[in-house]
Design a protein around this motif. Structure first.
Motif, PDB file in Angstrom:
ATOM      1  N   HIS A   1       0.832  -1.206   0.000  1.00 13.70           N
ATOM      2  CA  HIS A   1       0.000   0.000   0.000  1.00 13.70           C
ATOM      3  C   HIS A   1       0.866   1.255   0.000  1.00 13.70           C
ATOM      4  CE1 HIS A   1      -2.695  -3.148   1.555  1.00 13.70           C
ATOM      5  NE2 HIS A   1      -3.589  -2.490   0.844  1.00 13.70           N
ATOM      6  N   GLN A   2       0.506   2.206  -0.857  1.00 15.70           N
ATOM      7  CA  GLN A   2       1.260   3.454  -0.978  1.00 15.70           C
ATOM      8  C   GLN A   2       0.358   4.638  -0.618  1.00 15.70           C
ATOM      9  OE1 GLN A   2       2.655   1.962  -5.083  1.00 15.70           O
ATOM     10  NE2 GLN A   2       4.250   3.411  -4.540  1.00 15.70           N
TER      11      GLN A   2
ATOM     12  N   PHE B   1      -6.911  11.608   2.308  1.00 16.19           N
ATOM     13  CA  PHE B   1      -5.624  10.906   2.261  1.00 16.19           C
ATOM     14  C   PHE B   1      -5.805   9.483   2.773  1.00 16.19           C
ATOM     15  CE2 PHE B   1      -1.607   9.706   4.416  1.00 16.19           C
ATOM     16  CZ  PHE B   1      -0.688   9.916   3.394  1.00 16.19           C
ATOM     17  N   SER B   2      -5.135   8.518   2.128  1.00 14.31           N
ATOM     18  CA  SER B   2      -5.181   7.135   2.622  1.00 14.31           C
ATOM     19  C   SER B   2      -4.020   6.351   2.021  1.00 14.31           C
ATOM     20  CB  SER B   2      -6.520   6.463   2.252  1.00 14.31           C
ATOM     21  OG  SER B   2      -6.613   6.282   0.865  1.00 14.31           O
ATOM     22  N   TYR B   3      -3.962   5.070   2.333  1.00 14.02           N
ATOM     23  CA  TYR B   3      -2.943   4.174   1.752  1.00 14.02           C
ATOM     24  C   TYR B   3      -3.674   3.108   0.953  1.00 14.02           C
ATOM     25  CZ  TYR B   3       0.776   6.341   4.452  1.00 14.02           C
ATOM     26  OH  TYR B   3       1.698   7.246   4.927  1.00 14.02           O
ATOM     27  N   GLN B   4      -3.314   2.942  -0.334  1.00 16.04           N
ATOM     28  CA  GLN B   4      -4.027   2.025  -1.223  1.00 16.04           C
ATOM     29  C   GLN B   4      -3.050   1.294  -2.133  1.00 16.04           C
ATOM     30  OE1 GLN B   4      -7.215   1.566  -0.890  1.00 16.04           O
ATOM     31  NE2 GLN B   4      -7.620   3.308   0.453  1.00 16.04           N
ATOM     32  N   TRP B   5      -3.569   0.232  -2.790  1.00 15.64           N
ATOM     33  CA  TRP B   5      -2.779  -0.450  -3.825  1.00 15.64           C
ATOM     34  C   TRP B   5      -2.645   0.440  -5.050  1.00 15.64           C
ATOM     35  CZ3 TRP B   5       0.496  -4.255  -4.091  1.00 15.64           C
ATOM     36  CH2 TRP B   5       0.475  -5.246  -3.104  1.00 15.64           C
ATOM     37  N   THR B   6      -3.762   0.994  -5.510  1.00 17.11           N
ATOM     38  CA  THR B   6      -3.750   1.921  -6.644  1.00 17.11           C
ATOM     39  C   THR B   6      -4.710   3.055  -6.300  1.00 17.11           C
ATOM     40  OG1 THR B   6      -5.488   0.626  -7.735  1.00 17.11           O
ATOM     41  CG2 THR B   6      -3.223   0.183  -8.423  1.00 17.11           C
ATOM     42  N   PRO B   7      -4.519   4.245  -6.884  1.00 19.56           N
ATOM     43  CA  PRO B   7      -5.348   5.385  -6.485  1.00 19.56           C
ATOM     44  C   PRO B   7      -6.819   5.217  -6.832  1.00 19.56           C
ATOM     45  CG  PRO B   7      -3.943   5.955  -8.362  1.00 19.56           C
ATOM     46  CD  PRO B   7      -3.500   4.617  -7.875  1.00 19.56           C
ATOM     47  N   ASP B   8      -7.114   4.339  -7.811  1.00 17.24           N
ATOM     48  CA  ASP B   8      -8.515   4.172  -8.225  1.00 17.24           C
ATOM     49  C   ASP B   8      -9.221   3.050  -7.470  1.00 17.24           C
ATOM     50  OD1 ASP B   8      -7.134   2.038  -9.213  1.00 17.24           O
ATOM     51  OD2 ASP B   8      -7.845   2.215 -11.276  1.00 17.24           O
ATOM     52  N   ALA B   9      -8.552   2.512  -6.437  1.00 18.52           N
ATOM     53  CA  ALA B   9      -9.051   1.264  -5.840  1.00 18.52           C
ATOM     54  C   ALA B   9     -10.416   1.387  -5.169  1.00 18.52           C
ATOM     55  CB  ALA B   9      -8.024   0.725  -4.843  1.00 18.52           C
ATOM     56  N   VAL B  10     -10.677   2.471  -4.446  1.00 15.57           N
ATOM     57  CA  VAL B  10     -11.841   2.448  -3.547  1.00 15.57           C
ATOM     58  C   VAL B  10     -12.755   3.667  -3.634  1.00 15.57           C
ATOM     59  CG1 VAL B  10     -10.661   0.995  -1.840  1.00 15.57           C
ATOM     60  CG2 VAL B  10     -10.488   3.485  -1.659  1.00 15.57           C
TER      61      VAL B  10
ATOM     62  N   THR C   1      -1.299   8.609  -6.461  1.00 14.25           N
ATOM     63  CA  THR C   1      -0.325   8.000  -5.554  1.00 14.25           C
ATOM     64  C   THR C   1       0.884   8.922  -5.467  1.00 14.25           C
ATOM     65  OG1 THR C   1      -1.072   5.799  -6.168  1.00 14.25           O
ATOM     66  CG2 THR C   1       1.107   5.954  -5.160  1.00 14.25           C
ATOM     67  N   ILE C   2       1.437   9.080  -4.263  1.00 12.28           N
ATOM     68  CA  ILE C   2       2.615   9.930  -4.080  1.00 12.28           C
ATOM     69  C   ILE C   2       3.740   9.121  -3.422  1.00 12.28           C
ATOM     70  CG2 ILE C   2       1.291  12.079  -3.964  1.00 12.28           C
ATOM     71  CD1 ILE C   2       1.533  11.970  -0.897  1.00 12.28           C
ATOM     72  N   ALA C   3       4.927   9.684  -3.392  1.00 12.26           N
ATOM     73  CA  ALA C   3       6.083   9.007  -2.788  1.00 12.26           C
ATOM     74  C   ALA C   3       5.885   8.871  -1.287  1.00 12.26           C
ATOM     75  CB  ALA C   3       7.350   9.805  -3.082  1.00 12.26           C
ATOM     76  N   PRO C   4       6.586   7.922  -0.648  1.00 11.57           N
ATOM     77  CA  PRO C   4       6.453   7.754   0.804  1.00 11.57           C
ATOM     78  C   PRO C   4       6.730   9.066   1.551  1.00 11.57           C
ATOM     79  CG  PRO C   4       7.773   5.984  -0.139  1.00 11.57           C
ATOM     80  CD  PRO C   4       7.548   6.971  -1.233  1.00 11.57           C
TER      81      PRO C   4
ATOM     82  N   ARG D   1      12.668   7.963   4.328  1.00 10.18           N
ATOM     83  CA  ARG D   1      11.385   7.440   3.840  1.00 10.18           C
ATOM     84  C   ARG D   1      11.384   5.921   3.996  1.00 10.18           C
ATOM     85  NH1 ARG D   1       9.006  11.225  -0.110  1.00 10.18           N
ATOM     86  NH2 ARG D   1      10.478  12.924  -0.466  1.00 10.18           N
ATOM     87  N   TYR D   2      10.231   5.369   4.333  1.00 10.43           N
ATOM     88  CA  TYR D   2      10.087   3.918   4.478  1.00 10.43           C
ATOM     89  C   TYR D   2       8.816   3.497   3.749  1.00 10.43           C
ATOM     90  CZ  TYR D   2      13.193   4.920   8.438  1.00 10.43           C
ATOM     91  OH  TYR D   2      14.226   5.358   9.232  1.00 10.43           O
ATOM     92  N   GLN D   3       8.919   2.450   2.951  1.00  9.64           N
ATOM     93  CA  GLN D   3       7.765   1.958   2.199  1.00  9.64           C
ATOM     94  C   GLN D   3       7.534   0.488   2.532  1.00  9.64           C
ATOM     95  OE1 GLN D   3       5.324   3.113  -0.061  1.00  9.64           O
ATOM     96  NE2 GLN D   3       4.660   0.992   0.127  1.00  9.64           N
ATOM     97  N   GLU D   4       6.298   0.144   2.925  1.00 10.58           N
ATOM     98  CA  GLU D   4       5.976  -1.262   3.180  1.00 10.58           C
ATOM     99  C   GLU D   4       6.031  -2.042   1.869  1.00 10.58           C
ATOM    100  OE1 GLU D   4       2.944  -2.718   6.164  1.00 10.58           O
ATOM    101  OE2 GLU D   4       1.833  -3.017   4.300  1.00 10.58           O
ATOM    102  N   GLY D   5       6.599  -3.246   1.942  1.00 10.99           N
ATOM    103  CA  GLY D   5       6.688  -4.087   0.758  1.00 10.99           C
ATOM    104  C   GLY D   5       7.778  -5.125   0.940  1.00 10.99           C
ATOM    105  N   ASP D   6       8.394  -5.529  -0.170  1.00  8.59           N
ATOM    106  CA  ASP D   6       9.447  -6.538  -0.120  1.00  8.59           C
ATOM    107  C   ASP D   6      10.457  -6.246  -1.236  1.00  8.59           C
ATOM    108  OD1 ASP D   6      11.046  -8.825  -0.192  1.00  8.59           O
ATOM    109  OD2 ASP D   6       9.390 -10.154   0.350  1.00  8.59           O
ATOM    110  N   PRO D   7      11.733  -6.038  -0.862  1.00  7.32           N
ATOM    111  CA  PRO D   7      12.744  -5.748  -1.894  1.00  7.32           C
ATOM    112  C   PRO D   7      12.865  -6.859  -2.937  1.00  7.32           C
ATOM    113  CG  PRO D   7      13.637  -5.372   0.314  1.00  7.32           C
ATOM    114  CD  PRO D   7      12.307  -6.027   0.490  1.00  7.32           C
ATOM    115  N   ASP D   8      12.481  -8.100  -2.586  1.00 10.70           N
ATOM    116  CA  ASP D   8      12.502  -9.208  -3.555  1.00 10.70           C
ATOM    117  C   ASP D   8      11.276  -9.186  -4.467  1.00 10.70           C
ATOM    118  OD1 ASP D   8      14.910 -10.399  -2.746  1.00 10.70           O
ATOM    119  OD2 ASP D   8      13.918 -11.406  -1.078  1.00 10.70           O
TER     120      ASP D   8
END
Length: 537
Positions: free
Chosen positions: A185-186, A313-322, A332-335, A343-350
């Motif tokens: 989520h971004q 403002f919220s955190y979503q997968w894509t800006p059009d999601a909800v 969507t904007i940068a963390p 800055r820290y972004q939830e996710g996985d580097p792999d």
């Protein structure tokens, strides 16, 4: 007949119905083709090349699909061609996730499973670990009969790590899905509101505070009412707000990796500081006071309010999601950088690509070698994309330059729904290597391609998540006793600190109470599982 008797009888009838349904499904395991193959179990098996067997055999393959998705994926021409090329016919048994819970219990209790299980919706880690006698260890089969999977595990060691059970063996096989982002989520913001108020997208928490305050006080939706809600959520705070403080929770187990070590973040200094900041937002009316009590329906009604957009403002997968008809207003904007300037972004580097428990070969399967070779056919790049989006010629175009493009879905169908209809999609064995991925051309304005485009904003800031570890049977038995009370206490305390403050005064008592509830025992389970995972070679 008394009410109690009626209920008992109703339950008994439901159980009987389920048992007879499953009996019918399992009876399907003995199709005529299978009978003839059973009597010819010695049918010449080819260790290399195709067909896999000289005389056709049939495998019973069970998969669970979401809701009412049905079995249209069986028409995938790659799957149909595979039957012809291998001489392995598939008797698909397609279950719906709606009633799989009960069916699964009955099936496990019956002591009779189909030959192969595909997709991680069917059996999770605990199901497998608690019923190990039903599932074959696959290490030797991978070594001897699965060159594609073996090569994948060598190229991408995570594939082996996530598949290795606490006893050191592999019982279920993994997948690496193609073209998945690193970011989960971004941050998403109403761009129309920003423009109207002459503001830029916030880059740090001070700017975010200023923007949220302006959203609250300056009528950016232009309807003359003070009805704007800067942030709203269901049942808790928007946990994405804590990511600015370095806290990410990809596995939703309160664990994160910091400086290469596992950390239980609800007792960390970062968590404490993050909640103080969230309390400041709440105290100034920038967080919806109903966030802790409303359900998804209520939140959805606010997000899709028919007269004017309400949420900033919220955190979503894509800006059009909800946001329904207001979707175009969001970007969507940068963390958002935190107090340390990082800055820290939830996710996985792999990449959010890896799945486990995607294939199981049961101990009822009379042809494990053939089955292993059949499954290995799925572990190539071209096979994988056809089992994720749909077959070449149906959903995918193979271009003259060796690249692959996705065809447009039929009018009125969303791309995602179409891919689920045409393929196994998220389920089943797959491996798309990073080098093969470079040949896949996606539309950056929609679906999977859009997510990769948005990922460019956050990918470099993605934190290392707590890995997808495995737990032992004993650990699984301890989990419910520990996590239910501990998680409830953390959630209720968080709600109190956000709404009323007082975190400094109550912090030590909070940590002591968690320790009294067995927190150190829970942390040890996580640490032991982490050590086992890291030691898989």
């Amino acid at each position: 007949m008394g009410e109690h008797s009626k209920i008992v009888m109703k339950k008994a009838l439901i159980s009987l119905l389920l048992i007879s349904t499953l009996a019918f499904v399992l009876a399907g395991c003995k199709s005529p083709a299978k009978e003839s193959a059973d009597s010819n179990a010695g049918s010449a098996f080819n260790k290399e090349g195709l067909p896999l067997v000289n005389e056709p055999i049939t495998l019973d393959v069970l998969t669970v699909r979401w809701g009412n998705m049905g079995d249209s994926f069986k028409e995938n021409t790659w799957l149909q061609e595979l039957e012809k090329k291998t001489n392995v016919k598939i008797n698909w048994q397609v279950m719906s996730s709606n009633d799989w819970g009960e069916q699964k219990s009955v099936m496990l209790a019956s002591g009779k499973l189909p030959d192969v299980i595909i997709g991680n919706l069917a059996f999770g880690d605990a199901d497998i670990i608690n019923n190990l006698s039903y599932f074959r260890p696959l290490d030797e089969y991978i070594e001897e009969y699965m060159p594609n999977l073996k090569a994948a595990m060598e190229e991408t060691p995570v594939m082996r790590k996530i598949s290795t059970f606490p006893d050191g063996k592999i019982y279920s096989l993994p997948a690496r899905l193609p073209s998945r982002p690193k970011s989960a989520h971004q941050p998403v913001i109403n761009k129309v509101w920003l423009d109207k108020l002459g503001l830029k997208a916030p880059t740090n928490i001070e700017e975010l505070y200023t923007v949220l305050k302006a959203f609250k006080e300056q009528d950016p939706n232009g309807n003359g009412k003070p009805d704007e809600i800067p942030i709203s959520n269901t049942g808790d705070i928007e946990m994405g707000l804590l990511s600015s403080f370095g806290i990410t929770n990809l596995r939703v187990n309160n664990m994160m990796i910091k400086d290469g070590k596992p950390v239980y973040f609800p007792i960390s200094e970062e968590y404490k500081e993050g909640l103080k900041w969230v309390h400041k937002l709440y105290a100034e009316g920038l967080i919806d006071p109903e966030s802790f009590t409303q359900d998804g329906t209520m939140l959805s009604a606010k997000r899709q309010n028919p007269d004017a957009p309400l949420i900033g403002f919220s955190y979503q997968w894509t800006p059009d999601a909800v946001f329904g008809k207001w979707s175009d207003q969001y970007e969507t904007i940068a963390p958002i950088a935190g107090p340390d300037g990082e800055r820290y972004q939830e996710g996985d580097p792999d990449g959010l690509s890896f799945r486990r428990n995607e294939v199981l070969i049961t101990t009822f399967n009379k042809y494990p070698e053939v089955t292993a070779r059949w499954i290995d056919q799925f572990y190539t790049g071209e096979a994988s994309i056809q089992n994720f989006w749909g077959a070449i010629g149906t959903s995918i175009e193979k271009n003259d330059d060796g690249t692959y493009s996705l065809m447009a879905p039929p009018e009125g169908t969303s791309a995602d729904a179409w891919y689920w209809e045409k393929s196994l999609r998220d389920f089943g064995p797959k491996y798309v290597s990073p080098s093969f991925e470079k040949n896949i051309k996606l539309d950056p304005t929609t679906g999977d391609g859009l997510k990769l485009e948005l990922d460019k904003l956050g990918a470099e800031y993605v934190t290392q998540p707590f890995p997808e570890v495995m737990y032992t049977e004993e650990e699984y038995q301890q989990f419910p006793t520990l996590t239910v009370d501990i998680n409830n206490y953390i959630a209720s305390t968080r709600a109190q600190w956000v709404t009323k403050g007082g975190i400094d005064e109550n912090w030590d008592a909070y940590v002591n109470k968690l320790n009294d509830m067995g927190l150190q025992q829970l942390i040890k389970i996580y640490e032991d599982a982490y050590d086992r995972y890291m030691n898989v070679k």
